[in-house]
Design a protein around this motif. Structure first.
Motif, PDB file in Angstrom:
ATOM      1  N   HIS A  79       0.828  -1.102   0.020  1.00 14.81           N
ATOM      2  CA  HIS A  79      -0.102  -0.119  -0.219  1.00 14.81           C
ATOM      3  C   HIS A  79       0.767   1.392   0.105  1.00 14.81           C
ATOM      4  O   HIS A  79       0.332   2.180  -0.637  1.00 14.81           O
ATOM      5  N   SER A  80       1.949   1.159   1.036  1.00 10.56           N
ATOM      6  CA  SER A  80       2.679   2.342   0.841  1.00 10.56           C
ATOM      7  C   SER A  80       4.247   2.213   0.395  1.00 10.56           C
ATOM      8  O   SER A  80       4.658   1.264   0.449  1.00 10.56           O
ATOM      9  N   VAL A  81       4.788   3.256   0.040  1.00  5.18           N
ATOM     10  CA  VAL A  81       6.155   3.289  -0.536  1.00  5.18           C
ATOM     11  C   VAL A  81       7.074   3.309   0.709  1.00  5.18           C
ATOM     12  O   VAL A  81       8.149   2.678   0.576  1.00  5.18           O
ATOM     13  N   GLU A  97      20.286   2.825   6.986  1.00 10.28           N
ATOM     14  CA  GLU A  97      19.807   3.880   7.562  1.00 10.28           C
ATOM     15  C   GLU A  97      18.775   4.548   6.771  1.00 10.28           C
ATOM     16  O   GLU A  97      18.698   4.003   5.606  1.00 10.28           O
ATOM     17  N   PRO A  98      17.775   5.268   7.489  1.00  7.78           N
ATOM     18  CA  PRO A  98      16.641   5.792   6.689  1.00  7.78           C
ATOM     19  C   PRO A  98      17.193   6.660   5.604  1.00  7.78           C
ATOM     20  O   PRO A  98      17.997   7.463   6.074  1.00  7.78           O
ATOM     21  N   TRP A  99      16.328   6.788   4.486  1.00  8.26           N
ATOM     22  CA  TRP A  99      16.809   7.757   3.517  1.00  8.26           C
ATOM     23  C   TRP A  99      15.941   8.942   3.324  1.00  8.26           C
ATOM     24  O   TRP A  99      14.713   8.654   3.552  1.00  8.26           O
ATOM     25  N   PHE A 100      16.414   9.993   3.396  1.00  4.96           N
ATOM     26  CA  PHE A 100      15.658  11.144   3.311  1.00  4.96           C
ATOM     27  C   PHE A 100      14.890  11.607   1.940  1.00  4.96           C
ATOM     28  O   PHE A 100      15.623  11.571   0.907  1.00  4.96           O
ATOM     29  N   SER A 101      13.469  11.792   2.178  1.00  3.99           N
ATOM     30  CA  SER A 101      12.979  11.894   0.745  1.00  3.99           C
ATOM     31  C   SER A 101      12.495  13.451   0.582  1.00  3.99           C
ATOM     32  O   SER A 101      11.846  14.130   1.551  1.00  3.99           O
ATOM     33  N   SER A 102      12.943  14.163  -0.363  1.00  5.81           N
ATOM     34  CA  SER A 102      12.722  15.536  -0.540  1.00  5.81           C
ATOM     35  C   SER A 102      11.164  15.598  -1.038  1.00  5.81           C
ATOM     36  O   SER A 102      10.481  16.662  -0.747  1.00  5.81           O
ATOM     37  N   TYR A 103      10.545  14.718  -1.655  1.00  6.41           N
ATOM     38  CA  TYR A 103       9.317  14.653  -2.048  1.00  6.41           C
ATOM     39  C   TYR A 103       8.188  14.438  -0.704  1.00  6.41           C
ATOM     40  O   TYR A 103       7.287  15.352  -0.593  1.00  6.41           O
ATOM     41  N   ALA A 104       8.846  13.683   0.222  1.00  3.07           N
ATOM     42  CA  ALA A 104       7.819  13.456   1.326  1.00  3.07           C
ATOM     43  C   ALA A 104       8.280  14.560   2.617  1.00  3.07           C
ATOM     44  O   ALA A 104       7.734  14.536   3.402  1.00  3.07           O
ATOM     45  N   ASN A 105       9.886  14.816   2.281  1.00  3.68           N
ATOM     46  CA  ASN A 105      10.304  15.753   3.342  1.00  3.68           C
ATOM     47  C   ASN A 105      10.269  14.845   4.553  1.00  3.68           C
ATOM     48  O   ASN A 105      10.205  15.532   5.720  1.00  3.68           O
ATOM     49  N   LYS A 106      10.813  13.986   4.617  1.00  2.00           N
ATOM     50  CA  LYS A 106      10.945  12.997   5.768  1.00  2.00           C
ATOM     51  C   LYS A 106      11.920  11.848   5.499  1.00  2.00           C
ATOM     52  O   LYS A 106      11.967  11.431   4.214  1.00  2.00           O
ATOM     53  N   LYS A 107      12.387  11.131   6.594  1.00  2.00           N
ATOM     54  CA  LYS A 107      13.400   9.974   6.256  1.00  2.00           C
ATOM     55  C   LYS A 107      12.512   8.856   6.462  1.00  2.00           C
ATOM     56  O   LYS A 107      11.376   8.694   6.983  1.00  2.00           O
ATOM     57  N   GLY A 108      12.982   7.862   5.683  1.00  2.00           N
ATOM     58  CA  GLY A 108      12.098   6.472   5.900  1.00  2.00           C
ATOM     59  C   GLY A 108      12.664   5.193   5.018  1.00  2.00           C
ATOM     60  O   GLY A 108      13.826   5.494   4.405  1.00  2.00           O
ATOM     61  N   TYR A 109      12.286   4.242   5.203  1.00  2.00           N
ATOM     62  CA  TYR A 109      12.780   3.060   4.265  1.00  2.00           C
ATOM     63  C   TYR A 109      11.770   2.996   3.148  1.00  2.00           C
ATOM     64  O   TYR A 109      10.632   2.298   2.998  1.00  2.00           O
ATOM     65  N   TRP A 110      12.286   3.530   2.185  1.00  2.00           N
ATOM     66  CA  TRP A 110      11.464   3.364   0.992  1.00  2.00           C
ATOM     67  C   TRP A 110      11.553   2.213  -0.069  1.00  2.00           C
ATOM     68  O   TRP A 110      12.625   1.624  -0.143  1.00  2.00           O
ATOM     69  N   THR A 111      10.401   2.116  -0.549  1.00  2.00           N
ATOM     70  CA  THR A 111      10.583   0.615  -1.396  1.00  2.00           C
ATOM     71  C   THR A 111      11.560   0.773  -2.807  1.00  2.00           C
ATOM     72  O   THR A 111      12.229  -0.177  -3.190  1.00  2.00           O
ATOM     73  N   PHE A 112      11.702   1.903  -3.333  1.00  2.00           N
ATOM     74  CA  PHE A 112      12.562   2.386  -4.488  1.00  2.00           C
ATOM     75  C   PHE A 112      14.190   2.510  -4.041  1.00  2.00           C
ATOM     76  O   PHE A 112      15.201   2.657  -4.636  1.00  2.00           O
ATOM     77  N   ASN A 113      14.154   2.255  -2.819  1.00  2.00           N
ATOM     78  CA  ASN A 113      15.720   2.075  -2.115  1.00  2.00           C
ATOM     79  C   ASN A 113      16.105   0.376  -2.130  1.00  2.00           C
ATOM     80  O   ASN A 113      17.278   0.231  -1.651  1.00  2.00           O
ATOM     81  N   PHE A 114      15.115  -0.324  -2.177  1.00  2.00           N
ATOM     82  CA  PHE A 114      15.484  -1.684  -1.909  1.00  2.00           C
ATOM     83  C   PHE A 114      15.155  -2.635  -3.437  1.00  2.00           C
ATOM     84  O   PHE A 114      14.341  -2.200  -4.203  1.00  2.00           O
ATOM     85  N   ASP A 209       3.465   9.766  -8.852  1.00  2.00           N
ATOM     86  CA  ASP A 209       4.118  11.115  -9.025  1.00  2.00           C
ATOM     87  C   ASP A 209       5.496  10.909  -8.269  1.00  2.00           C
ATOM     88  O   ASP A 209       6.695  11.407  -8.655  1.00  2.00           O
ATOM     89  N   TRP A 210       5.366  10.528  -7.012  1.00  2.00           N
ATOM     90  CA  TRP A 210       6.463  10.112  -6.005  1.00  2.00           C
ATOM     91  C   TRP A 210       7.584   9.381  -6.750  1.00  2.00           C
ATOM     92  O   TRP A 210       8.906   9.736  -6.562  1.00  2.00           O
ATOM     93  N   LEU A 211       7.113   8.132  -7.211  1.00  2.00           N
ATOM     94  CA  LEU A 211       8.191   7.251  -7.952  1.00  2.00           C
ATOM     95  C   LEU A 211       8.859   7.805  -8.755  1.00  2.00           C
ATOM     96  O   LEU A 211      10.135   7.629  -9.226  1.00  2.00           O
ATOM     97  N   PHE A 212       8.359   8.589  -9.745  1.00  2.00           N
ATOM     98  CA  PHE A 212       8.736   8.858 -10.956  1.00  2.00           C
ATOM     99  C   PHE A 212       9.818  10.098 -10.828  1.00  2.00           C
ATOM    100  O   PHE A 212      10.874  10.239 -11.232  1.00  2.00           O
ATOM    101  N   LYS A 213       9.536  10.935  -9.802  1.00  2.00           N
ATOM    102  CA  LYS A 213      10.336  12.165  -9.340  1.00  2.00           C
ATOM    103  C   LYS A 213      11.608  11.771  -8.677  1.00  2.00           C
ATOM    104  O   LYS A 213      12.753  12.428  -8.860  1.00  2.00           O
ATOM    105  N   GLU A 214      11.461  10.955  -7.816  1.00  2.00           N
ATOM    106  CA  GLU A 214      12.603  10.433  -6.886  1.00  2.00           C
ATOM    107  C   GLU A 214      13.588   9.563  -7.222  1.00  2.00           C
ATOM    108  O   GLU A 214      14.628   9.408  -7.150  1.00  2.00           O
ATOM    109  N   ALA A 215      12.860   8.392  -8.067  1.00  2.00           N
ATOM    110  CA  ALA A 215      13.381   7.220  -8.515  1.00  2.00           C
ATOM    111  C   ALA A 215      13.421   6.915 -10.004  1.00  2.00           C
ATOM    112  O   ALA A 215      13.847   6.040 -10.472  1.00  2.00           O
TER     113      ALA A 215
END
Length: 557
Positions: A79-81, A97-114, A209-215
């Protein structure tokens, strides 16, 4: 599971698109759609293969599966990135380490980093552990899109034939062999009874939009490429029918839904450019709407100008279907008054699939005015008139759909003014349709039986009244003296009575006329007190005493 290699036979005409609205003429199933929100997510961790399978077994029409892309471009059901919401990513990768997302303006474990291999090591957990069981946490893996499709295909083409094969033989015996033969290269022109019982897959394009702009991951293009690469499997999900009759409903094998209307438009354009419409039908599109957009005039203007030609339905947050104070019966007539969302959907001829119904009371609209999710679901079905609902407790949604809305219910989704006109005054008459010749014969037999019964009853009543009238018009003597009106009617006496009536001009009663013509003495007359009392017993008819008394009576002055 063995691969599904059924090939598609090219059709001369365009494949019929599946609707997201069930017409009132459909009687073989409930007239509302139930979409399992992330599977049976109330019972099991969301977006797990067992949750999808349980939802199918509980009777869901569609299972909703959100898809997200991994770093290496694979599609997974999540359901969620943010992997940390429903997985054990922190335990499996403690040094990551959690990765900072400029799109979400926060750190997290995003699917496009794995990568897919890394994500396959993760397990799922319950999103709402407060009121739901957590016994299945960390037992199920994150499924790939191929695995999700296989669950649906296996259910439709391996499990259903084992449960309703005999029913198919009765309904359509000529098509059984073709239906059950997995190597048959032909596609049936019309959906068979077995295919009408199949479930479908509702794919949600998440965070496009998030996946396209950041990954730099184009979710629309990745899905189209997946459908090309796994065409043999997708052929089971998207069969081609040249015609679907008005009195049956086939659940779409695939529905594409997203909060991003531009993504749906792009998917539509790419589909038209890359697919043959005579071989594979285009899936219907659903635009999901949150509470911010549903009250925006600007948003509805964009729906009319950009999205209406493409989408078949909207999927608003269920709060959009209530007034801001949570009321649902605010009109003077006591009926549910339409919100902007309902009014605009009807104006643009769009079906409404509300999301998401959860069984916990805390998730009811404004904590009320309903006492349970079942009451709220029935209200959405019957008062608001939504055509479908996303439900996390599949049994609640299926139960509400099967209960229906009662006799005489007029579905708001099909207002009376939209029905065919029957006269010039604007009144409409609903069509009366019979599905088969057998039903026509049954109805005619009932009608003829009622007519015959009424005719026999009326004849019997007339005959009884006639006999009663005949009996009351005669007074005849009985043995031992006296008179009685219980004797059966006599034609000879009828003639005598008519003749005597003509002779006397109607001055005497029937009793005196009958007595005079039959030779029977008249009944005793009233006498004064000084007269001698007559013999209380009359002599038998024809006796000499009777004759002498007649003579003396005639000689007296």
């Amino acid at each position: 599971m063995p691969p599904y290699t059924r090939q598609r036979k090219a059709q001369a005409s365009k494949c019929v698109s599946n609707s997201l609205r069930i017409l009132p003429t459909v009687l073989h199933r409930p007239q509302k759609l139930v979409i399992a929100h992330r599977g049976a997510s109330y019972h099991l961790p969301e977006h797990s293969l067992p949750a999808y399978r349980m939802a199918l077994e509980m009777g869901a029409d569609l299972i909703e599966s959100d898809i997200i892309a991994t770093a290496d471009g694979h599609l997974i059901a999540l359901h969620s990135v943010d992997l940390n919401v429903t997985t054990n990513v922190e335990q499996v990768f403690p040094n990551r380490e959690p990765w900072f997302s400029s799109y979400a303006n926060k750190k997290g474990y995003w699917t496009f980093n794995f990568t897919l291999d890394e994500i396959s090591q993760l397990t799922l957990k319950q999103r709402l552990p407060e009121g739901r069981t957590t016994i299945f946490d960390n037992m199920f893996k994150i499924p790939s899109l191929e695995e999700v499709i296989e669950v649906v295909v296996e259910w439709n083409h391996e499990e259903l034939p084992q449960t309703i094969e005999h029913a198919v033989e009765i309904v359509d015996p000529e098509s059984v062999e073709a239906i059950l033969n997995k190597n048959d290269p032909d596609i049936l022109r019309h959906p068979s009874p077995l295919e009408l019982a199949e479930s479908g897959l509702s794919l949600g394009l998440r965070d496009v939009d998030w996946l396209f702009k950041e990954a730099d991951l184009d979710l629309v293009q990745l899905l189209l490429e997946h459908m090309t690469k796994h065409e043999a499997t997708w052929n089971w999900i998207l069969p081609c029918y040249q015609e679907i009759k008005y009195d049956v409903y086939k659940v779409p094998g695939l529905v594409i839904q997203s909060f991003d209307g531009d993504a749906l438009v792009r998917f539509h354009k790419k589909w038209i450019d890359s697919k043959d419409e005579t071989e594979i039908p285009e899936p219907p599109f659903v635009l999901k709407i949150d509470t911010k957009k549903c009250h925006s005039e600007r948003f509805w203007s964009s729906v009319q100008s950009k999205y209406q030609p493409v989408i078949s339905a909207i999927a608003p947050d269920k709060s959009c279907l209530f007034h801001k104070n949570g009321s649902h019966n605010t009109s003077e007539t006591g009926q549910a008054s339409n919100t902007m969302t309902v009014a605009r959907a009807r104006l643009h001829n769009l079906a409404i699939h509300a999301w998401a119904e959860r069984p916990e009371k805390d998730y009811l609209v404004n904590n009320g005015p309903f006492n349970s999710a079942m009451e709220e679901t029935l209200h959405l079905f019957c008062e608001v008139g939504v055509e479908g609902i996303f439900s996390e407790s599949v049994s609640t949604g299926v139960g509400a759909a099967q209960m229906g809305c009662g006799a005489g219910f007029s579905d708001p989704a099909f207002p009376q003014e939209d029905a065919p006109r029957s006269d010039g005054e604007g009144q409409s008459t609903p069509p009366f349709c019979l599905d088969t010749d057998r039903e026509l014969g049954i109805y005619l037999s009932i009608i003829f039986f009622v007519i015959g019964f009424l005719a026999a009853t009326l004849t019997h009543i007339i005959q009884k009244r006639r006999e009663k009238f005949d009996r009351e018009g005669r007074i005849v003597p009985v043995e031992g003296g006296g008179y009685s009106d219980d004797a059966p009617p006599s034609p000879e006496k009828d003639a005598q009575e008519e003749k005597s009536s003509n002779l006397v001009g109607g001055r005497f009663s029937n009793q005196r006329v009958v007595a005079s013509l039959s030779g029977i003495p008249e009944p005793p007359q009233l006498r004064s007190a000084d007269e001698e009392a007559p013999d209380p017993i009359l002599p038998p008819p024809g006796s000499s005493k009777k004759k002498s008394s007649k003579k003396s009576a005639s000689s007296s002055p």
